[in-house]
Design an enzyme around this catalytic site. Sequence first.
Site, PDB file in Angstrom:
ATOM      1  N   LYS A   1      -9.910   2.125  -1.747  1.00  0.00           N
ATOM      2  CA  LYS A   1     -10.021   1.574  -0.393  1.00  0.00           C
ATOM      3  C   LYS A   1     -11.310   2.053   0.282  1.00  0.00           C
ATOM      4  O   LYS A   1     -11.587   3.260   0.335  1.00  0.00           O
ATOM      5  CB  LYS A   1      -8.798   2.007   0.415  1.00  0.00           C
ATOM      6  CG  LYS A   1      -8.697   1.417   1.815  1.00  0.00           C
ATOM      7  CD  LYS A   1      -7.402   1.897   2.452  1.00  0.00           C
ATOM      8  CE  LYS A   1      -7.194   1.359   3.853  1.00  0.00           C
ATOM      9  NZ  LYS A   1      -5.944   1.892   4.446  1.00  0.00           N
TER      10      LYS A   1
ATOM     11  N   CYS B   1      -5.135  -3.013   3.408  1.00  0.00           N
ATOM     12  CA  CYS B   1      -4.712  -2.723   4.782  1.00  0.00           C
ATOM     13  C   CYS B   1      -5.861  -2.779   5.796  1.00  0.00           C
ATOM     14  O   CYS B   1      -6.302  -3.859   6.169  1.00  0.00           O
ATOM     15  CB  CYS B   1      -3.994  -1.371   4.808  1.00  0.00           C
ATOM     16  SG  CYS B   1      -2.918  -1.140   6.249  1.00  0.00           S
TER      17      CYS B   1
ATOM     18  N   GLU C   1       0.834  -1.209   0.000  1.00  0.00           N
ATOM     19  CA  GLU C   1       0.000   0.000   0.000  1.00  0.00           C
ATOM     20  C   GLU C   1       0.867   1.255   0.000  1.00  0.00           C
ATOM     21  O   GLU C   1       1.847   1.353   0.737  1.00  0.00           O
ATOM     22  CB  GLU C   1      -0.879  -0.016   1.252  1.00  0.00           C
ATOM     23  CG  GLU C   1      -1.744   1.221   1.437  1.00  0.00           C
ATOM     24  CD  GLU C   1      -2.424   1.265   2.801  1.00  0.00           C
ATOM     25  OE1 GLU C   1      -3.514   1.834   2.895  1.00  0.00           O
ATOM     26  OE2 GLU C   1      -1.851   0.712   3.775  1.00  0.00           O
TER      27      GLU C   1
END
Length: 264
Positions: free
Chosen positions: A111, A146, A40
């Site tokens: 995300k 994440c 990321e």
Amino acid sequence: MRASLIQIDVNPEESINSRRRRVGSLIREQRSSDLVVLPELWTVGAFAYELFADEAETLRGTTAQTMAEAARDAGVWLHAGSIPERGEDGALYNTSLVFSPDGALARTYRKIHRFGFDKGEAVLMGAGSDLVTASLPDLTLGLATCYDLRFPELFRGLVDAGAHAFVVPAGWPARRSAHWTLLARARAVENLAYVLACGTAGTHAGVEQSGRSIVVDPWGEVLAEAGSGEEVLTVDLDPAKVAETRGVFPALKDRVLGLDVPKG
């Protein structure tokens, strides 16, 4: 299918341009792999909030072009981790890029769960809204990033969308590294799917990174795990194992509660 996770050291002393070139070279070294995965926000660092706006790029920016060329040269599917994207609406997003072996941008994922509570990414970046899968010849990947790892309902939705494996680029802090390993294995076990979780190494923006990139099989067994430094983790996956595991232990068929989330 052979997958390589490149655990990059996001060193603040290294320029972003230099890191792009170096990572491009590392990708080209993985020609024996079918899939390569990056972490990321590896261009800037996941906790370098002050750089997000200044270094934000479009989907046709320098990082995307560099990654497309590297994927094409290596002849691999490339999950190029995520970048701080400047969207057409002017907002910032934490956006993952997936390239096919011919260098085409095949999929993007913004995300959904932004980390920071009332600061950092949570207030600086917009949230994605779509679940995204990427269909490779032998395996369908579900995309997450994440902090998404903490939200099992997202992964259930990806299973419903046909995912056999989850790819999770991250910039996970070392102080919560035990959670990283635990959650990666949990997402594999509860969904009977592979998990390929790729983190960063080193310390950036004063936050020590966990590293410990990990590949977990559908039974929750750890196939490979990196240390804390920069490392390339390579493992062979058996695409047939997902269907075999779900056949032997068909727990997904006993689900009662569903998930109604738009799929992109």
